[in-house]
Design a protein around this motif. Structure first.
Motif, PDB file in Angstrom:
ATOM      1  N   LYS A   1      -1.807  -2.791 -14.676  1.00 27.54           N
ATOM      2  CA  LYS A   1      -0.293  -2.591 -15.147  1.00 27.54           C
ATOM      3  C   LYS A   1       0.304  -2.269 -13.724  1.00 27.54           C
ATOM      4  O   LYS A   1       1.374  -2.786 -13.331  1.00 27.54           O
ATOM      5  N   MET A   2      -0.053  -1.135 -13.100  1.00 28.18           N
ATOM      6  CA  MET A   2       0.561  -0.543 -11.978  1.00 28.18           C
ATOM      7  C   MET A   2       0.767  -1.717 -10.821  1.00 28.18           C
ATOM      8  O   MET A   2       1.513  -2.012 -10.189  1.00 28.18           O
ATOM      9  N   LEU A   3      -0.556  -2.196 -10.245  1.00 24.88           N
ATOM     10  CA  LEU A   3      -0.763  -3.099  -9.337  1.00 24.88           C
ATOM     11  C   LEU A   3      -0.054  -4.537  -9.674  1.00 24.88           C
ATOM     12  O   LEU A   3       0.856  -5.130  -8.731  1.00 24.88           O
ATOM     13  N   SER A   4      -0.091  -5.191 -10.912  1.00 20.74           N
ATOM     14  CA  SER A   4       0.839  -6.133 -11.108  1.00 20.74           C
ATOM     15  C   SER A   4       2.264  -5.980 -11.009  1.00 20.74           C
ATOM     16  O   SER A   4       3.015  -6.848 -10.486  1.00 20.74           O
TER      17      SER A   4
ATOM     18  N   LEU B   1       0.709  -1.154  -0.182  1.00 24.67           N
ATOM     19  CA  LEU B   1      -0.110   0.046  -0.079  1.00 24.67           C
ATOM     20  C   LEU B   1       0.757   1.148  -0.015  1.00 24.67           C
ATOM     21  O   LEU B   1       0.465   2.067  -0.613  1.00 24.67           O
ATOM     22  N   ASP B   2       1.981   1.227   0.814  1.00 28.30           N
ATOM     23  CA  ASP B   2       2.748   2.454   0.749  1.00 28.30           C
ATOM     24  C   ASP B   2       3.329   2.581  -0.482  1.00 28.30           C
ATOM     25  O   ASP B   2       3.691   3.697  -1.032  1.00 28.30           O
ATOM     26  N   ASP B   3       3.902   1.463  -1.049  1.00 22.57           N
ATOM     27  CA  ASP B   3       4.517   1.511  -2.507  1.00 22.57           C
ATOM     28  C   ASP B   3       3.584   2.092  -3.660  1.00 22.57           C
ATOM     29  O   ASP B   3       3.888   2.734  -4.495  1.00 22.57           O
ATOM     30  N   LEU B   4       2.102   1.691  -3.355  1.00 19.17           N
ATOM     31  CA  LEU B   4       1.464   2.212  -4.361  1.00 19.17           C
ATOM     32  C   LEU B   4       1.088   3.725  -4.062  1.00 19.17           C
ATOM     33  O   LEU B   4       0.672   4.277  -5.136  1.00 19.17           O
ATOM     34  N   PHE B   5       1.019   3.895  -2.933  1.00 22.88           N
ATOM     35  CA  PHE B   5       0.716   5.569  -2.680  1.00 22.88           C
ATOM     36  C   PHE B   5       1.773   6.405  -3.011  1.00 22.88           C
ATOM     37  O   PHE B   5       1.525   7.324  -4.017  1.00 22.88           O
TER      38      PHE B   5
END
Length: 174
Positions: free
Chosen positions: A92-95, A11-15
Motif C-alpha cells: 500500500k505504501m509503495l503504491s 527513496l527519500d519520500d519512502l524514508f
C-alpha cells in the motif's frame, strides 16, 4: 526529470514515510536507517545494477514494516509474523508513492522472506539479510558464538564479509 532523480526522490519520500510510520519509536527508525546504510554500501560494493540497488534500498527501509501490526494482532513480532504481515502494509505504501508494480512485487517478496535464510533467491535478498544481520548482531549484543555462526552461515558477499570482519574484529579461520 530523469529516472535517477525520480528514483532518488521516491527513496527519500519512502524514508520520510517510514519515519512517520514509526512515529515515537526511535529504536525502530534507527534500525531501518542502519540496515539501509549497510545494504546500500554492500550493494554498491557488489556492483548491483541501478534497478536492483533501488529495490534493495527500498526493501531495507521497509523490511520490518510488519512489526507494528504483528504486535497489535498477536502481541509479539517474531520474524515469521513480520514476514506474514509486512508485505500487505508495504504494498500500500509503495503504491501510494508511485513505485512500479514489478518493483513493489520484489520488495514485498524480500520483506516476506527476510528472516528466511535457506534458498536465498538473488543478490538483493542476500545483501538485505547480511545488512540486517550486521545491525541485529550489534543491537542484540550477540556473543562470540553467535557472531561466528552468523559469519559462517549467512555471509556470502565479499563486501558484507569485509564489513563484518572489520565491525566485529572477526578473523576468518583458514
Amino acid at each position: 526529470m530523469d529516472s535517477d532523480s525520480y528514483s532518488k526522490q521516491q527513496l527519500d519520500d519512502l524514508f520520510m514515510d517510514m519515519i512517520a510510520y514509526y512515529d515515537g519509536d526511535p529504536k525502530r527508525i534507527q534500525h531501518f536507517t542502519k540496515v539501509h546504510s549497510y545494504a546500500r554500501l554492500i550493494g554498491i560494493g557488489e556492483e548491483l545494477d541501478d534497478a536492483s540497488l533501488f529495490i534493495l534500498e527500498a526493501a531495507a527501509y521497509t523490511h520490518d514494516i510488519g512489526i507494528r501490526v504483528a504486535e497489535e494482532k498477536y502481541g509479539r513480532c517474531d520474524g515469521k509474523l513480520q514476514e506474514q504481515e509486512g508485505p500487505i502494509i508495504a504494498q500500500k505504501m509503495l503504491s501510494q508513492l508511485g513505485f512500479e508494480n514489478y518493483i513493489v512485487e520484489r520488495i514485498c517478496f524480500l520483506i516476506g522472506h527476510h528472516h528466511t535464510y535457506d534458498n536465498i533467491d538473488g543478490l538483493d535478498y542476500q545483501i538485505l539479510v547480511e545488512a540486517d544481520f550486521l545491525v541485529n548482531l550489534y543491537e542484540d549484543d550477540a556473543g562470540n558464538r553467535a557472531i561466528d555462526k552468523a559469519y559462517k552461515r549467512i555471509f556470502k558477499t565479499e563486501t558484507g564479509k569485509k564489513i563484518f570482519r572489520l565491525m566485529f574484529g572477526y578473523e576468518e579461520e583458514d
